[in-house]
Enzyme design. Structure first.
Site, PDB file in Angstrom:
ATOM      1  N   TYR A 150       3.029   9.320  49.122  1.00 24.62           N
ATOM      2  CA  TYR A 150       3.681   9.189  50.316  1.00 24.62           C
ATOM      3  C   TYR A 150       4.194   7.947  49.933  1.00 24.62           C
ATOM      4  O   TYR A 150       5.324   7.822  50.925  1.00 24.62           O
ATOM      5  CB  TYR A 150       2.301   8.318  50.298  1.00 24.62           C
ATOM      6  CG  TYR A 150       2.265   6.820  50.713  1.00 24.62           C
ATOM      7  CD1 TYR A 150       2.409   6.744  51.966  1.00 24.62           C
ATOM      8  CD2 TYR A 150       2.021   5.530  49.785  1.00 24.62           C
ATOM      9  CE1 TYR A 150       2.490   5.549  53.071  1.00 24.62           C
ATOM     10  CE2 TYR A 150       2.276   4.491  50.952  1.00 24.62           C
ATOM     11  CZ  TYR A 150       2.405   4.368  52.465  1.00 24.62           C
ATOM     12  OH  TYR A 150       2.685   3.376  53.329  1.00 24.62           O
ATOM     13  N   ALA A 200       3.905   5.670  62.476  1.00 25.63           N
ATOM     14  CA  ALA A 200       3.196   7.151  63.316  1.00 25.63           C
ATOM     15  C   ALA A 200       3.215   8.038  61.127  1.00 25.63           C
ATOM     16  O   ALA A 200       3.306   8.865  61.566  1.00 25.63           O
ATOM     17  CB  ALA A 200       3.973   8.145  64.223  1.00 25.63           C
ATOM     18  N   GLY A 245      -5.838   6.137  65.186  1.00 26.07           N
ATOM     19  CA  GLY A 245      -5.495   4.813  66.201  1.00 26.07           C
ATOM     20  C   GLY A 245      -7.018   5.171  66.963  1.00 26.07           C
ATOM     21  O   GLY A 245      -7.148   6.110  66.575  1.00 26.07           O
ATOM     22  N   ILE A 304      -2.306  -1.645  62.648  1.00 29.31           N
ATOM     23  CA  ILE A 304      -1.170  -1.929  62.555  1.00 29.31           C
ATOM     24  C   ILE A 304      -0.189  -1.982  64.180  1.00 29.31           C
ATOM     25  O   ILE A 304       0.325  -3.376  64.328  1.00 29.31           O
ATOM     26  CB  ILE A 304       0.655  -1.845  61.231  1.00 29.31           C
ATOM     27  CG1 ILE A 304      -0.912  -2.332  60.096  1.00 29.31           C
ATOM     28  CG2 ILE A 304       1.430  -2.659  61.610  1.00 29.31           C
ATOM     29  CD1 ILE A 304       0.014  -1.501  58.474  1.00 29.31           C
ATOM     30  N   PHE A 317     -11.643  -1.678  40.256  1.00 31.48           N
ATOM     31  CA  PHE A 317     -10.222  -0.956  39.676  1.00 31.48           C
ATOM     32  C   PHE A 317     -10.398  -1.485  38.026  1.00 31.48           C
ATOM     33  O   PHE A 317      -9.571  -2.181  38.162  1.00 31.48           O
ATOM     34  CB  PHE A 317      -9.651  -0.195  40.100  1.00 31.48           C
ATOM     35  CG  PHE A 317     -10.422   0.725  41.078  1.00 31.48           C
ATOM     36  CD1 PHE A 317     -11.070   1.921  40.929  1.00 31.48           C
ATOM     37  CD2 PHE A 317     -10.416   0.127  43.065  1.00 31.48           C
ATOM     38  CE1 PHE A 317     -12.164   2.350  41.376  1.00 31.48           C
ATOM     39  CE2 PHE A 317     -11.260   0.826  43.328  1.00 31.48           C
ATOM     40  CZ  PHE A 317     -11.856   2.301  43.326  1.00 31.48           C
ATOM     41  N   SER A 321       7.484   1.031  53.261  1.00 29.15           N
ATOM     42  CA  SER A 321       6.251   0.124  52.039  1.00 29.15           C
ATOM     43  C   SER A 321       6.685  -0.439  50.861  1.00 29.15           C
ATOM     44  O   SER A 321       7.416   0.682  50.526  1.00 29.15           O
ATOM     45  CB  SER A 321       5.413   0.700  52.000  1.00 29.15           C
ATOM     46  OG  SER A 321       4.364   0.909  51.037  1.00 29.15           O
ATOM     47  N   ASN A 363      -1.463  10.176  68.260  1.00 26.19           N
ATOM     48  CA  ASN A 363      -2.352  11.160  68.035  1.00 26.19           C
ATOM     49  C   ASN A 363      -3.797  10.738  68.276  1.00 26.19           C
ATOM     50  O   ASN A 363      -4.268  11.778  67.876  1.00 26.19           O
ATOM     51  CB  ASN A 363      -1.416  13.082  67.895  1.00 26.19           C
ATOM     52  CG  ASN A 363      -2.148  12.303  66.058  1.00 26.19           C
ATOM     53  OD1 ASN A 363      -2.587  11.090  65.955  1.00 26.19           O
ATOM     54  ND2 ASN A 363      -1.261  13.111  65.252  1.00 26.19           N
ATOM     55  N   LYS A 369       8.111   8.024  52.081  1.00 27.17           N
ATOM     56  CA  LYS A 369       8.333   6.407  52.910  1.00 27.17           C
ATOM     57  C   LYS A 369      10.309   6.099  52.417  1.00 27.17           C
ATOM     58  O   LYS A 369      10.549   6.625  53.023  1.00 27.17           O
ATOM     59  CB  LYS A 369       7.945   5.186  53.019  1.00 27.17           C
ATOM     60  CG  LYS A 369       6.347   4.834  53.022  1.00 27.17           C
ATOM     61  CD  LYS A 369       6.552   5.195  54.566  1.00 27.17           C
ATOM     62  CE  LYS A 369       5.217   4.673  55.030  1.00 27.17           C
ATOM     63  NZ  LYS A 369       4.741   4.236  57.123  1.00 27.17           N
TER      64      LYS A 369
END
Length: 324
Positions: free
Chosen positions: A143, A76, A36, A12, A210, A119, A32, A147
């Site tokens: 996760y 990041a 990426g 992105i 799934f 997100s 880093n 966010k």
């Protein structure tokens, strides 16, 4: 403007960098390269190899620019929901502590505009569809929790340090640059479309579906897929908004359409001409049947609307990259 794009070599991030360059802005990419890629870098943008977990590196990047930075774009973060449940320490350190480093360095160097890649995972199990920004935020994986914590940090730094932010809650990013300028493949993807593409070009023998017993039209999960070029435009519009209005905002970015796993797979078989073997397995824990966005607020505040997020464009632009 002069913009520091943290995570700008990622999938992105590279599209976001390209959008800002196309608009005539100066860009420096700080990455880093853990996920990426150097092939996602552009000659017009300066590149600094560094890590947000090292405060002096991120501070040095902000200080050493020939011209002061007007804004930061923060992309990041580690983003694998399943991994976050197994290794919360990794996600705490990078996503939360790393963001604190970014915010403190921004305060020290006087940068007071930041666009954050958030997100839809902050919402958790949908209590109603489509999901708007007023939906309760009850993330179901670590996760999503990280966010949401970053959004809370941003809110406090806005109140205490006058840092204006745009928090962009993406739904499912997909597709590749419609002009074909980006070729770097996602590393270890877990999202549906790159998994389909990897199967289509032989990188995987087969893919998994799934569950096919959900309460949907064909029994498979329905998701909102938004083209990565549309996301990139959203970042540029959001930065313009917070600078012009001198106030922060939080908005959804999605297509407001829902496509089932079966629809995406069958369209991909047609577009690619490949059989794309798929095996139906059990449901994944925590997968809601349907997840789609309401983007009325981003239409109203930013004038943003998805332009390239039809299913055929998502698949065609992806296949152009993967088939090579």
């Amino acid at each position: 403007m002069n913009i520091l794009i943290i995570g700008g070599a990622g999938y992105i991030g590279s599209h976001v960098t390209r959008e800002f360059l196309d608009r005539g802005h100066g860009c420096t990419v700080f990455d880093n390269l853990s996920s990426g890629l150097r092939e996602n870098l552009f000659s017009e943008a300066k590149f600094i190899h560094g890590d947000i977990n090292d405060y002096m590196q991120i501070l040095g990047a902000m200080k050493d620019s020939a011209a002061p930075f007007d804004a930061i774009v923060h992309l990041a973060a580690f983003k694998a929901a399943g991994e976050s449940m197994l290794n919360p320490a990794k996600y705490s350190k990078n996503n939360i502590a790393g963001t604190i480093n970014i915010l403190n360095a921004a305060c020290e160097t006087g940068i007071n505009n930041i666009v954050f890649s958030s997100s839809a995972a902050v919402y958790g199990e949908p209590q109603y569809i489509p999901i708007d920004e007023k939906h309760p935020t009850l993330p179901e994986n670590y996760y999503g929790f990280t966010k949401l914590e970053i959004e809370r940090l941003l809110s406090w730094y806005d109140k205490l340090k006058n840092i204006r932010y745009a928090s962009l809650r993406y739904f499912n990013a997909a597709g590749y640059d419609v002009k074909g300028r980006l070729k770097g493949l996602e590393q270890n993807p877990a999202n549906l479309l790159p998994v389909i593409m990897e199967t289509a070009c032989g990188m995987r023998k087969e893919m998994q579906i799934f569950g096919n017993d959900y309460d949907t039209k064909d029994g498979t999960c329905i998701r909102d897929y938004v083209h990565v070029n549309d996301l990139a435009v959203g970042h540029a519009m959001a930065l313009d908004y917070i600078i012009k209005n001198k106030k922060s905002l939080t908005v959804n970015l999605g297509s407001e359409q829902g496509f089932s796993v079966t629809e995406v797979l069958e369209t991909a078989r047609t577009v690619t001409g490949q059989p794309i073997p798929a095996k139906i397995t059990g449901r994944r824990e925590g997968d809601p049947a349907k997840l789609t966005a309401s983007c009325a607020l981003s239409h109203e505040l930013l004038g943003w609307k998805a332009q390239h997020s039809d299913l055929e464009t998502l698949i065609k632009t992806s296949w152009e990259v993967y088939k090579k």
